[in-house]
Scaffold this motif. Sequence first.
Motif, short mmCIF file in Angstrom:
data_model
loop_
_atom_site.label_atom_id
_atom_site.label_comp_id
_atom_site.label_asym_id
_atom_site.label_seq_id
_atom_site.Cartn_x
_atom_site.Cartn_y
_atom_site.Cartn_z
N ALA A 279 -12.53 22.75 3.47
CA ALA A 279 -12.70 24.02 4.17
C ALA A 279 -13.77 24.87 3.48
O ALA A 279 -14.60 25.51 4.15
N LEU A 280 -13.77 24.87 2.15
CA LEU A 280 -14.74 25.67 1.41
C LEU A 280 -16.16 25.13 1.60
O LEU A 280 -17.11 25.90 1.76
N THR A 281 -16.30 23.82 1.60
CA THR A 281 -17.62 23.21 1.84
C THR A 281 -18.13 23.60 3.21
O THR A 281 -19.30 23.97 3.38
N ASP A 282 -17.27 23.55 4.21
CA ASP A 282 -17.68 23.95 5.56
C ASP A 282 -18.08 25.42 5.61
O ASP A 282 -19.02 25.80 6.33
N ALA A 283 -17.38 26.26 4.86
CA ALA A 283 -17.71 27.68 4.85
C ALA A 283 -19.11 27.91 4.29
O ALA A 283 -19.89 28.70 4.85
N ILE A 284 -19.44 27.24 3.19
CA ILE A 284 -20.77 27.40 2.59
C ILE A 284 -21.84 26.84 3.52
O ILE A 284 -22.89 27.47 3.75
N LEU A 285 -21.60 25.66 4.08
CA LEU A 285 -22.56 25.07 5.01
C LEU A 285 -22.76 25.97 6.23
O LEU A 285 -23.87 26.13 6.73
N GLY A 286 -21.68 26.57 6.70
CA GLY A 286 -21.79 27.46 7.84
C GLY A 286 -22.62 28.70 7.54
O GLY A 286 -23.38 29.17 8.38
N ALA A 287 -22.48 29.21 6.31
CA ALA A 287 -23.22 30.41 5.94
C ALA A 287 -24.72 30.19 5.93
O ALA A 287 -25.50 31.11 6.19
#
Length: 396
Positions: A279-287
């Motif tokens: 979930a955290l990886t997706d959050a950074i990639l999304g940003a």
Amino acid sequence: MRPKSIAVIIVAAGKGERAGTNGDRVPKQYRPVGGEPVLSRTIRAFLAVDAISHVVTVIHPDHAQLYDGLALADARLLPPVSGAQSRQGSVLAGLKALAPLRPALVLIQDAARPFVSPALIHTVIAALAQHEGALPTLPVTDTIKRSLGDGLVAATEDRRQLFAAQTPQGFRFGQIFSAHMRAETIRRDFTDDAEIAEWAGLSVAMVEGERDNIKITHPEDFSRAERILMANHGTETRIGTGYDVHPFAPGDAVWLCGVKIPHKAKLQGHSDADVALHALTDAILGAIGEGDIGTHFPPSDMQWKGAASGVFLRHAGELVKQRGGRIVNLDVTIVAEAPRIAAHVPAMCAAIAETLGISAARVAVKATTNEKLGFIGREEGIVSMASASVELPRID
């Protein structure tokens, strides 16, 4: 090799003592500005110019581990070489390392000038078409007084004839290499490469330098550098969110935020199924607008089977750095009836911070239950949600 290759020597062999060590004994070239080490910014400035064919960094022999920690990857970036006690000797070490490649031109750059622009690099290169050397300069605007060392004014200089030298200083490789080799046996007190070129009889042209192309020398220069980043290399804040869920499977432990926690089951997934790091990886990639974890690490690719999810998180962090950005803060929420998370939160924050190379103070991990409701309440799996705040160079 291209027939008119252009190499760069970045001189980073000093201990940076005048700039202080910020209490952590890290030399100035490895201290962060805007969340990225000074030396990393300087190297990337030249790698961003397609005309550059090779970059070699001259480092202090004791700084190999610090340099490796920059984790810069580019085929044009050569292995670092050890410098000497003087700047002159360090540049010669860089020239010797480049000699087998026989570049046509060489640019010599101070590591502590992280804001050199592509335009200035191209200006110096262009000047070498007509001159044997070129260096950027700025006119001196202060009135300059000369003293004989007794604290009294002996004379006032004509500032119309005075200019402050910057880097990169550019030369035709063979000529400056020859000049340095001669100087090594005759005189070792030159303060920059243009002075060696002058001494050797080469014509050195002055081109217009840049006010922001500062050399970080004293502690207060770090504050000035941060102001330059904010004013002229403006940033904008991006927010990304991530969500992931994994079911339980037979096992004896779960991975959460890079920490292995004993449990009556494990989480099922293609990798180590660390639902929180996913979930955290997706959050950074999304940003940063880089899709999701499946885009970069598809589950159909067997090389990621059983992989530690820290690999995915580190990749997302590297993408932020490649864009000249920095992670401001991260917030992770884990929703599970079991195992209990609270005792492991400090270790989780530390693991995330170490993976991304940021302070643990920028990471928050929280846990809650689902009050026995739904599949989480039935202890069939774990859900994680995350948000990431990232600063990136402003896009107009």
